[in-house]
Write a protein that holds these residues in place. Sequence first.
Motif, short mmCIF file in Angstrom:
data_model
loop_
_atom_site.label_atom_id
_atom_site.label_comp_id
_atom_site.label_asym_id
_atom_site.label_seq_id
_atom_site.Cartn_x
_atom_site.Cartn_y
_atom_site.Cartn_z
N VAL A 1 1.04 -1.27 -0.09
CA VAL A 1 -0.01 0.17 0.06
C VAL A 1 0.94 1.14 0.10
O VAL A 1 1.49 1.76 1.04
N ALA A 2 0.97 1.96 -1.28
CA ALA A 2 2.12 3.04 -1.23
C ALA A 2 1.50 4.22 -0.91
O ALA A 2 0.22 4.74 -1.23
N ASP A 3 2.12 5.08 -0.32
CA ASP A 3 1.99 6.73 -0.13
C ASP A 3 2.72 7.11 -1.56
O ASP A 3 4.04 6.95 -1.75
N ARG A 4 1.68 7.63 -2.57
CA ARG A 4 2.23 8.02 -3.75
C ARG A 4 3.15 9.40 -3.35
O ARG A 4 3.18 10.00 -2.43
N ARG A 5 4.35 9.87 -4.30
CA ARG A 5 5.30 10.86 -4.02
C ARG A 5 4.80 12.28 -3.57
O ARG A 5 3.84 12.81 -4.06
N GLY A 6 5.08 12.56 -2.43
CA GLY A 6 4.72 13.69 -1.72
C GLY A 6 3.43 13.71 -0.87
O GLY A 6 3.06 14.54 -0.18
N TYR A 7 2.95 12.33 -0.74
CA TYR A 7 1.77 12.42 0.10
C TYR A 7 2.37 11.82 1.43
O TYR A 7 3.11 10.74 1.45
N TRP A 8 1.88 12.31 2.42
CA TRP A 8 1.98 11.88 3.69
C TRP A 8 3.31 11.53 4.25
O TRP A 8 4.25 12.36 4.47
N ARG A 9 3.63 10.19 4.05
CA ARG A 9 5.03 9.64 4.41
C ARG A 9 6.34 9.66 3.36
O ARG A 9 7.51 9.62 3.60
N SER A 10 5.79 9.86 2.12
CA SER A 10 6.58 9.49 1.05
C SER A 10 7.43 10.81 0.83
O SER A 10 6.64 11.96 1.02
N PRO A 11 8.65 10.86 0.44
CA PRO A 11 9.36 12.13 0.23
C PRO A 11 8.82 12.70 -0.96
O PRO A 11 7.83 12.29 -1.84
N GLY A 12 9.22 14.02 -1.21
CA GLY A 12 8.48 14.76 -2.26
C GLY A 12 9.03 16.23 -2.29
O GLY A 12 9.87 16.44 -1.38
N PRO A 13 8.61 16.73 -2.98
CA PRO A 13 7.29 17.30 -3.73
C PRO A 13 6.61 16.47 -4.43
O PRO A 13 7.31 15.50 -4.86
N ALA A 14 5.28 16.35 -4.56
CA ALA A 14 4.51 15.45 -5.49
C ALA A 14 5.36 15.48 -6.96
O ALA A 14 5.94 16.32 -7.39
N ALA A 15 5.18 14.20 -7.49
CA ALA A 15 5.14 13.88 -8.96
C ALA A 15 4.55 14.94 -9.85
O ALA A 15 3.32 14.63 -9.82
#
Length: 262
Positions: free
Chosen positions: A49-63
């Motif tokens: 179950v992935a957090d997409r980039r930039g969301y919640w715990r995934s690094p980012g900014p968003a893709a």
Amino acid sequence: MPEQIAPLYVTQWGTQGRPTILLHGSLTPDPALVWGGQQPLADQHRLLVADRRGYWRSPGPAADSRPAQSADVGALLGDGAHLVGFSYGAVVALLAAAAYADRIYSLTLVEPPAFHLAAGLPAADALCAAIHTLWTAAPTLTPPQFVLGFARLFDPAAVETSEEWSPQRLRSVQATMREPPPTTAPLDLAGLAATPFPKLVVTGGWHAAFEAVGDVLAARLPAQRLVIAGGGHGAHHRQEPFNAQLRALWQQAEAGRSTAGY
């Protein structure tokens, strides 16, 4: 068990079987909220179950580009996986499945907001225009203003809530605001139609535009079609018949690969 699989943060449910990647939609990636109804599938399947980039715990900014969104999924596929996407995540799943078709075992799409596929239908055309207006205005809006505008895409009477904004909530909404609108995704349906893996499109029977998109995808991919009457936008939250259909699709995919010898 949470872990980071470059560059995404992933919650893993289950340890058996071929992995299945679950991609959330807009505004929140919360695994329990978005995919809690699918957790029972972990008895026989390994769910990522992935957090997409930039969301919640995934690094980012968003893709903010289509190739980046696809590449993030490609990093999770390993030597092959089933792919399930909900809402905006279903659009990302379509992009990734076209880019990494040789590593996709099956593709399931729940309520994809690819309304440009149903161009000419008034309900779809109206949503395309409204989404374009909202995303164009996003740089000038606060996250609460954007969320209210998002809600009004489907309920014109929606009013601003008094919810408390956690840092995780704020970051996830900002990620949605940064992403390109789903109605501009260049979807290679002809290329996907030539792929051998089975496909499933699921809608909730609540909105003409989502049903039209589901019908177009089912015809052009081609894909199995499931309408969960009364399911609303979160049709997969109704564990049955959704989970049973998903198990059957995965079994079909595994059997097909074994028979074909690939």
